[in-house]
Design an enzyme around this catalytic site. Structure first.
Site: not given
Length: 161
Positions: A54-55
């Site tokens: 996600c990052t």
């Protein structure tokens, strides 16, 4: 499992709390999809703040904000975490798009991306300026994400249509 909205149909409207970094401030607001009419919107559903994939995904989209802006498109990240978590995540990585809190996962369900056990599937929906769903990608496992270039190519197709 719900399939969510079909291509060519109106995108389900929603209102979610969220916020976005603006300089040093994290400005909290309510985000309503129907209020974004006239611009394309990239809805990026992601499972969680501060997780590795996600990052990488959101950092990639954040670093490409000028490309999205050039296509008259807004990018909204949506996950089940609360706005406080989103603020911490945005500050940690300098994320420049609004991050929206879908705590009850109602919006994820409306888009067919709520998943038992994992919460939310990684998915991207491109909504045209008319509020119609133009393109979507829903990941089965969520270990990969749609690249910035894929999204900007798809968006330029919407803008030129």
């Amino acid at each position: 499992m719900a399939s969510g909205p079909q291509l060519g149909s109106p995108a389900p409207d929603f209102t979610l709390p969220g916020g976005a970094l603006s300089g040093d401030a994290f400005e909290r607001a309510e985000y309503r999809l129907s209020s974004a009419r006239g611009r394309s919107v990239v809805l990026a559903f992601y499972p969680g703040d501060n997780t590795s994939v996600c990052t990488k995904q959101l950092c990639s989209y954040s670093s490409g904000m000028e490309a999205f802006e050039g296509l008259d498109a807004d990018v909204w990240g949506i996950s089940p975490q609360g706005v406080d978590s989103h603020e911490s995540f945005a500050r940690s990585f300098g994320l420049r798009m609004p991050l929206l809190a879908d705590g009850g996962r109602e919006t994820a369900r409306a888009y067919g991306v709520a998943a038992p056990g994992i919460g939310v599937r990684r998915a991207v929906f491109l909504i045209g300026p008319d509020g119609v769903l133009r393109w979507k990608h829903v990941a089965l496992l969520g270990a990969t994400f749609q690249s910035l270039s894929t999204l900007t190519d798809r968006l330029s197709g919407i803008k030129d249509a």
